[in-house]
Design an enzyme around this catalytic site. Structure first.
Site, PDB file in Angstrom:
ATOM      1  CE  LYS A  75      -4.402  -1.839   1.148  1.00 49.42           C
ATOM      2  NZ  LYS A  75      -5.309  -2.353   2.208  1.00 49.42           N
ATOM      3  NE  ARG A 112      -7.757  -8.291   0.577  1.00 45.85           N
ATOM      4  CZ  ARG A 112      -7.332  -7.581  -0.483  1.00 45.85           C
ATOM      5  NH1 ARG A 112      -6.253  -6.905  -0.365  1.00 45.85           N
ATOM      6  NH2 ARG A 112      -8.038  -7.709  -1.594  1.00 45.85           N
TER       7      ARG A 112
HETATM    8  N1  HH2 Z   1      -7.394  -3.838   0.833  1.00 39.64           N
HETATM    9  C1  HH2 Z   1      -7.745  -3.850  -0.588  1.00 39.64           C
HETATM   10  C2  HH2 Z   1      -8.843  -4.424  -0.971  1.00 39.64           C
HETATM   11  N2  HH2 Z   1      -9.599  -5.322  -0.164  1.00 39.64           N
HETATM   12  N3  HH2 Z   1      -9.798  -6.178   1.904  1.00 39.64           N
HETATM   13  C3  HH2 Z   1      -9.889  -6.201   3.330  1.00 39.64           C
HETATM   14  N4  HH2 Z   1     -10.329  -6.898   4.225  1.00 39.64           N
HETATM   15  N5  HH2 Z   1      -8.718  -5.594   3.953  1.00 39.64           N
HETATM   16  C4  HH2 Z   1      -7.867  -4.675   3.044  1.00 39.64           C
HETATM   17  O1  HH2 Z   1      -6.809  -3.887   3.478  1.00 39.64           O
HETATM   18  C5  HH2 Z   1      -8.173  -4.458   1.798  1.00 39.64           C
HETATM   19  C6  HH2 Z   1      -9.321  -5.303   1.247  1.00 39.64           C
HETATM   20  C7  HH2 Z   1      -6.945  -3.218  -1.500  1.00 39.64           C
HETATM   21  O2  HH2 Z   1      -5.789  -3.755  -2.070  1.00 39.64           O
HETATM   22  P1  HH2 Z   1      -6.008  -4.644  -3.490  1.00 39.64           P
HETATM   23  O3  HH2 Z   1      -6.873  -5.644  -3.507  1.00 39.64           O
HETATM   24  O4  HH2 Z   1      -4.672  -5.321  -3.776  1.00 39.64           O
HETATM   25  O5  HH2 Z   1      -6.193  -3.602  -4.514  1.00 39.64           O
HETATM   26  P2  HH2 Z   1      -7.521  -3.158  -5.142  1.00 39.64           P
HETATM   27  O6  HH2 Z   1      -8.539  -2.713  -4.389  1.00 39.64           O
HETATM   28  O7  HH2 Z   1      -6.947  -1.917  -6.206  1.00 39.64           O
HETATM   29  O8  HH2 Z   1      -8.094  -4.320  -6.123  1.00 39.64           O
END
Ligand code: HH2
Length: 403
Positions: free
Chosen positions: A345, A380
């Site tokens: 992040k 995660r």
């Molecule tokens: N962060 C993201 C998405 N979903 N869910 C939970 N429970 N906790 C988190 O910190 C979280 C989440 C964002 O990361 P990512 O899925 O890699 O990116 P994007 O939302 O751009 O797909």
């Protein structure tokens, strides 16, 4: 130093017991002294001024302390927040003293007791084909984004076969869960239609869930997507809105029998970075997560199927995310297992001075180790193998220290 005076960190009762036994203290004495070894601090809000006066007196009588607004003495404030300080023994004595008291203090006693119990709780998360023993070691949730635009891996695993290959690779690397997402929640991201989200995640979950030896979760805030995903074999609904975005979500989770991750976010991914100022960041995150968990319980989701997540990167400043990570242990007072998602992040990029999310591995691993040290149960992450290894070391140090 003639007597070699040194500090001891006895915040964990097991460690305290070990040190007291090591000097040969009488076993009955050990039992009496262990509750005096660990110091606890609590914050409570909105106590009525007359109640706060009584609380202060009872705290002092119990050997503890209660910091209250100075205006409670002459009732120039109607209510006050309080900080309660004491050893475990003193706090227990205070709870006993508060139980017969008026002005909401009976309720405060019950809440203090609940938090004392929550801090020591162990967690097991059941799913269709097993149980995740979350208190026995840190668990790794591998991220599978079937989106064209996720912030670090958009477009890489869109097809069914690529998705399965990536999921299998993550399981081989030590993932305990696989989180499938069909809509990016990066800051500023526009929502996609439910039909688009469904067309991305459903074929992948249908394909993955029966083939993988670990539970699959679906990263969605839409009840329709959660329902279809659960029917396709997803065991967990990961809702970044904490069951707030879709009024049908809590009931849907309950009906499908899925577990739920409730995450804290202010606003929506499109707007969340426009308001990142908090009067009391930890207080607001805890209150909001408690409300989300209560929404789940009220709809019929069993307590053992609820996980909480402070939502690193969702509507917080870079500094706020660091504070949350450093104080993650305070979320234990909620009484649910804690998930932390720091992987790649931008707050890590800010510390490291790197814009490229794929150039944040070391920062992500340091954050994972800190999260485990501070009591996170699930991480995660994008980089499963590396995180598993970093988390194992942080966990081993914690175990060696005695909890
Ligand atoms: N962060 C993201 C998405 N979903 N869910 C939970 N429970 N906790 C988190 O910190 C979280 C989440 C964002 O990361 P990512 O899925 O890699 O990116 P994007 O939302 O751009 O797909």
């Amino acid at each position: 130093m003639a007597f070699e005076v040194r500090l001891l960190d006895l915040s964990d009762p097991r460690r305290a017991k070990g040190e007291l036994e090591a000097v040969g203290a009488d076993p009955a004495g050990v039992a009496k002294m262990v509750p005096k070894a660990s110091f606890l601090a609590f914050k409570a809000t909105g106590i009525k001024a007359p109640g706060a006066n009584i609380l202060k007196q009872e705290a002092l009588a119990a050997g503890a302390e209660a910091a209250v607004s100075r205006g409670v003495i002459n009732c120039s404030v109607a209510r006050t927040d309080v900080v309660i300080l004491g050893t475990r023994k003193e706090i227990r004595a205070l709870v006993r003293r508060l139980k017969p008291q008026p002005f909401g203090l009976k309720r405060l006693a019950a809440e203090l007791e609940a938090v004392l119990g929550a801090v020591e709780r162990r967690f097991e998360l059941p799913w269709a084909r097993g149980v995740l023993r979350l208190s026995e070691r840190p668990h790794i949730m591998g991220i599978l984004n079937v989106t064209p635009d996720s912030f670090s891996d958009g477009g890489e695993f869109l097809g069914r076969d690529e998705a399965l290959a990536r999921a299998e690779q993550m399981v081989a690397e030590g993932a305990d869960l696989i989180d499938v997402g069909g809509e990016s929640s990066r800051p500023g991201a526009e929502p996609v239609d439910e039909a688009v989200e469904l067309s991305r995640v459903l074929p992948v979950i249908e394909h993955l869930a029966p083939r993988l030896p670990v539970p699959v979760s679906v990263d969605t805030y839409r009840a329709g997507v959660a329902e279809a995903a659960a029917a396709a074999g997803a065991s967990i609904v990961n809702d970044i809105s904490g069951l707030a975005a879709d009024p049908a979500m809590a009931e849907t989770v309950a009906r499908t029998g899925a577990a739920v991750v409730v995450m804290h976010m202010r606003g929506t991914p499109r707007t969340m970075q426009s308001d990142t100022a908090y009067g009391d960041l930890l207080g607001e995150v805890c209150r909001s997560l408690r409300e989300s968990a209560e929404r789940a319980l009220a709809a019929g989701v069993p307590a053992e199927k609820i996980v909480v997540d402070p939502g690193l990167g969702f509507g917080k400043t870079a500094e706020g995310n660091l504070v949350l990570l450093g104080r993650l242990g305070e979320l234990r007072s909620l009484g649910y297992p804690v998930l932390a998602g720091a992987s790649r992040k931008s707050f890590l990029g800010k510390v490291l001075g790197t814009e490229d999310p794929k150039d944040r591995l070391e920062g992500s691993l340091a954050a994972a180790a800190v999260a485990v040290w501070n009591g996170a149960h699930i991480l995660r992450v994008h980089d499963v193998r590396e995180t598993r290894r970093a988390a194992e070391v942080a966990w081993a140090v914690r175990q060696a220290r005695g909890g």
